[in-house]
Design a protein around this motif. Structure first.
Motif, PDB file in Angstrom:
ATOM      1  N   VAL A 104     -27.910  -0.292  -5.063  1.00 47.66           N
ATOM      2  CA  VAL A 104     -27.214   0.172  -3.945  1.00 47.66           C
ATOM      3  C   VAL A 104     -26.537  -1.015  -3.048  1.00 47.66           C
ATOM      4  O   VAL A 104     -27.219  -2.031  -3.055  1.00 47.66           O
ATOM      5  N   MET A 105     -25.206  -1.096  -2.990  1.00 46.86           N
ATOM      6  CA  MET A 105     -24.707  -2.115  -2.588  1.00 46.86           C
ATOM      7  C   MET A 105     -23.647  -1.840  -1.433  1.00 46.86           C
ATOM      8  O   MET A 105     -23.016  -0.581  -1.515  1.00 46.86           O
TER       9      MET A 105
ATOM     10  N   THR B  36     -13.371  -3.327   8.909  1.00 52.85           N
ATOM     11  CA  THR B  36     -13.325  -3.679   7.564  1.00 52.85           C
ATOM     12  C   THR B  36     -13.314  -2.368   6.764  1.00 52.85           C
ATOM     13  O   THR B  36     -13.992  -1.134   7.286  1.00 52.85           O
ATOM     14  N   LYS B  37     -12.559  -2.280   5.578  1.00 56.07           N
ATOM     15  CA  LYS B  37     -13.020  -0.999   4.812  1.00 56.07           C
ATOM     16  C   LYS B  37     -13.988  -1.082   3.862  1.00 56.07           C
ATOM     17  O   LYS B  37     -13.609  -1.657   2.720  1.00 56.07           O
ATOM     18  N   GLN B  38     -15.335  -0.778   4.145  1.00 57.29           N
ATOM     19  CA  GLN B  38     -16.351  -0.848   3.165  1.00 57.29           C
ATOM     20  C   GLN B  38     -16.997   0.586   2.955  1.00 57.29           C
ATOM     21  O   GLN B  38     -16.805   1.415   3.769  1.00 57.29           O
ATOM     22  N   GLU B  39     -17.585   0.615   1.979  1.00 57.11           N
ATOM     23  CA  GLU B  39     -18.297   1.766   1.523  1.00 57.11           C
ATOM     24  C   GLU B  39     -19.779   1.480   0.902  1.00 57.11           C
ATOM     25  O   GLU B  39     -20.003   0.414   0.291  1.00 57.11           O
ATOM     26  N   VAL B  40     -20.694   2.451   1.048  1.00 55.97           N
ATOM     27  CA  VAL B  40     -22.011   2.184   0.605  1.00 55.97           C
ATOM     28  C   VAL B  40     -22.011   2.868  -0.952  1.00 55.97           C
ATOM     29  O   VAL B  40     -21.788   4.065  -1.130  1.00 55.97           O
TER      30      VAL B  40
ATOM     31  N   ARG C  40     -31.392  -1.692   3.847  1.00 61.13           N
ATOM     32  CA  ARG C  40     -30.555  -1.586   4.932  1.00 61.13           C
ATOM     33  C   ARG C  40     -29.166  -2.462   4.674  1.00 61.13           C
ATOM     34  O   ARG C  40     -29.254  -3.633   4.311  1.00 61.13           O
ATOM     35  N   LEU C  41     -28.106  -2.010   5.555  1.00 63.44           N
ATOM     36  CA  LEU C  41     -26.887  -2.429   5.091  1.00 63.44           C
ATOM     37  C   LEU C  41     -26.037  -2.444   6.352  1.00 63.44           C
ATOM     38  O   LEU C  41     -26.237  -1.659   7.278  1.00 63.44           O
ATOM     39  N   ARG C  42     -25.273  -3.541   6.797  1.00 60.67           N
ATOM     40  CA  ARG C  42     -24.591  -3.556   7.853  1.00 60.67           C
ATOM     41  C   ARG C  42     -23.200  -3.657   7.537  1.00 60.67           C
ATOM     42  O   ARG C  42     -22.785  -4.711   6.916  1.00 60.67           O
ATOM     43  N   ILE C  43     -22.432  -2.793   8.012  1.00 59.53           N
ATOM     44  CA  ILE C  43     -21.281  -2.438   7.881  1.00 59.53           C
ATOM     45  C   ILE C  43     -20.313  -3.431   9.096  1.00 59.53           C
ATOM     46  O   ILE C  43     -20.427  -2.844  10.271  1.00 59.53           O
ATOM     47  N   ALA C  44     -19.598  -4.294   8.454  1.00 62.07           N
ATOM     48  CA  ALA C  44     -18.932  -5.212   9.695  1.00 62.07           C
ATOM     49  C   ALA C  44     -17.705  -4.273  10.304  1.00 62.07           C
ATOM     50  O   ALA C  44     -17.067  -3.287   9.633  1.00 62.07           O
TER      51      ALA C  44
ATOM     52  N   PHE D   4     -15.976   6.110 -11.515  1.00 55.76           N
ATOM     53  CA  PHE D   4     -16.844   6.855 -10.755  1.00 55.76           C
ATOM     54  C   PHE D   4     -18.160   6.199 -10.369  1.00 55.76           C
ATOM     55  O   PHE D   4     -18.541   6.210  -9.485  1.00 55.76           O
ATOM     56  N   ASP D   5     -18.475   5.323 -11.456  1.00 56.84           N
ATOM     57  CA  ASP D   5     -19.795   4.277 -11.332  1.00 56.84           C
ATOM     58  C   ASP D   5     -19.173   2.859 -12.028  1.00 56.84           C
ATOM     59  O   ASP D   5     -20.015   2.462 -12.866  1.00 56.84           O
ATOM     60  N   PHE D   6     -18.333   2.487 -11.085  1.00 58.98           N
ATOM     61  CA  PHE D   6     -17.662   1.191 -11.469  1.00 58.98           C
ATOM     62  C   PHE D   6     -18.800   0.232 -11.542  1.00 58.98           C
ATOM     63  O   PHE D   6     -19.206  -0.489 -12.561  1.00 58.98           O
ATOM     64  N   GLN D   7     -19.472  -0.164 -10.606  1.00 59.99           N
ATOM     65  CA  GLN D   7     -20.349  -1.537 -10.601  1.00 59.99           C
ATOM     66  C   GLN D   7     -21.719  -1.074 -11.423  1.00 59.99           C
ATOM     67  O   GLN D   7     -22.253  -1.923 -11.885  1.00 59.99           O
ATOM     68  N   GLY D   8     -21.800   0.268 -11.483  1.00 57.08           N
ATOM     69  CA  GLY D   8     -23.031   0.594 -12.489  1.00 57.08           C
ATOM     70  C   GLY D   8     -22.719   0.679 -13.878  1.00 57.08           C
ATOM     71  O   GLY D   8     -23.701   0.249 -14.723  1.00 57.08           O
ATOM     72  N   SER D   9     -21.582   0.758 -14.253  1.00 61.68           N
ATOM     73  CA  SER D   9     -21.211   0.573 -15.596  1.00 61.68           C
ATOM     74  C   SER D   9     -20.667  -0.584 -16.046  1.00 61.68           C
ATOM     75  O   SER D   9     -20.334  -0.718 -17.374  1.00 61.68           O
ATOM     76  N   LEU D  10     -20.236  -1.530 -15.266  1.00 58.62           N
ATOM     77  CA  LEU D  10     -19.462  -2.934 -15.942  1.00 58.62           C
ATOM     78  C   LEU D  10     -20.698  -3.656 -16.382  1.00 58.62           C
ATOM     79  O   LEU D  10     -21.692  -3.890 -15.747  1.00 58.62           O
TER      80      LEU D  10
END
Length: 374
Positions: free
Chosen positions: A366-367, A334-338, A327-331, A84-90
């Motif tokens: 935030v990424m 693409t399959k992206q998520e915040v 500020r984030l730019r979603i191209a 659930f919090d992959f980038q936060g817990s790695l």
């Protein structure tokens, strides 16, 4: 059991050295219990029996020193992360601590995802994300320690990679380390011992050595406290709302540019530019989402923060970090998520692209990342 008088006894739950002099310090136990076999400190006793906790901090440098010693051992390193919090817990810097020891990446909390999930695709996603964070892994195993799902595969993997060595278990706070170790103990050892398991971050305070039947040990290390996770900064009474304990129920919103979503008073998502499109919010069902126009967002927050927009409650918000805008730019195409560490993620429809602003407490990670469902 004969105690070594040169070395104080340690809590069987969290591993901290026991003492009977100062009640407000870690490791306190009444003097009458100090030399009991398998004694537990007052903090662990209260967590286990009353679901209480206390504010006890352990120096972060001690955590890193403990990890630094792993490279000089011949061990299997089991790194547990929270899906659930992959980038936060790695632990992205883990590679420099483990040396040549193999790393088994155990991905916990798959019970939060629907049974129809393509697990092979998800496993590939995990491998790619770990690689991008600089971590080399011998294998990836998906499981749910809470629901006992996939645990047979964890045991098989530990058997395959351990090869008679000690096992170091590492991870951030609140990723399910102690729950998983308790299951390993039951499989590898006759010890009637159970580590303290709690929803509160930082339950394990020192390295806990659990002897195995073959003379080796499982070493449970303290959880690394990452301040960039929402679960580390919310009031403890709000953790039950923040941390999901049942499958996620994604909420999809069709938004026009200049519309806003509030996730309680924890974060705000502004759709700044782009064609009308859908955004799917994956957060705990204990949190309420409110939609409004961007032009009204500041006033809405000022009027309803801590009440309609909660958690946190109004009396807690004064102690809460101020929001920072990302500020984030979603191209397009693409399959992206915040991703908002400890809170969840918001998936874009991925066709036309978008410019979004995310307001979150200062310091929270935030990424943009590749969609976990891609």
């Amino acid at each position: 059991m004969t105690l070594d008088t040169k070395k104080p006894p340690h809590c069987a739950g969290c591993g901290i050295a026991l003492q009977s002099e100062e009640q407000e310090k870690p490791g306190y136990v009444p003097a009458s219990s100090l030399n009991k076999e398998e004694a537990v400190c007052r903090r662990c006793f209260r967590i286990k029996n009353y679901n209480e906790t206390s504010n006890v901090a352990v120096d972060q440098d001690e955590f890193l020193k403990l990890l630094g010693g792993i490279s000089s051992t011949d061990s299997l390193v089991v790194h547990i992360v929270d899906l659930f919090d992959f980038q936060g817990s790695l632990i992205s810097g883990l590679q420099r601590f483990v040396g040549q020891n193999p790393v088994l990446l155990v991905v916990n909390k798959i019970d939060l995802f629907p049974p129809v999930t393509n697990w092979n695709r998800l496993r590939n996603w995990v491998q790619k994300q770990a690689r991008e964070e600089g971590l080399k892994v011998a294998d990836v195993v998906l499981c749910s320690a809470r629901r006992n799902i996939g645990f047979d595969r964890v045991v098989e993997a530990v058997n395959a990679y351990r090869q008679g060595r000690d096992v170091y278990v590492v991870g951030a706070t609140n990723v399910g380390k102690s729950t998983l170790i308790n299951r390993l103990i039951s499989d590898y050892s006759d010890l009637e011992r159970e580590l303290t398991v709690s929803r509160y971050p930082g339950t394990t305070l020192d390295a806990v050595h659990i002897p195995l039947d073959d003379g080796k040990s499982i070493i449970d290390t303290p959880g690394i406290v990452y301040a960039w996770r929402m679960s580390e900064i919310v009031p403890r009474k709000d953790l039950a709302s923040l941390l999901p304990d049942k499958p996620l129920k994604p909420m999809t919103y069709q938004l026009n540019a200049q519309q806003t979503l509030f996730i309680g008073a924890l974060a705000r998502f502004d759709f700044i530019e782009g064609e009308r499109q859908s955004f799917t919010v994956n957060v705990s069902s204990g949190l309420t989402i409110h939609r409004t126009k961007l032009e009204r967002a500041d006033d809405l927050y000022a009027q309803h923060r801590g009440e309609m927009l909660s958690p946190p409650a109004k009396e807690d918000l004064d102690e809460f970090p101020a929001w920072t805008r990302h500020r984030l730019r979603i191209a397009p195409n693409t399959k992206q998520e915040v991703f908002i560490s400890g809170l969840g993620w918001i998936q874009a429809s991925g066709k036309t692209g978008a410019v979004v602003d995310v307001h979150a407490p200062k310091g929270i990670k935030v990424m943009l990342r590749e969609s976990i469902h891609s």
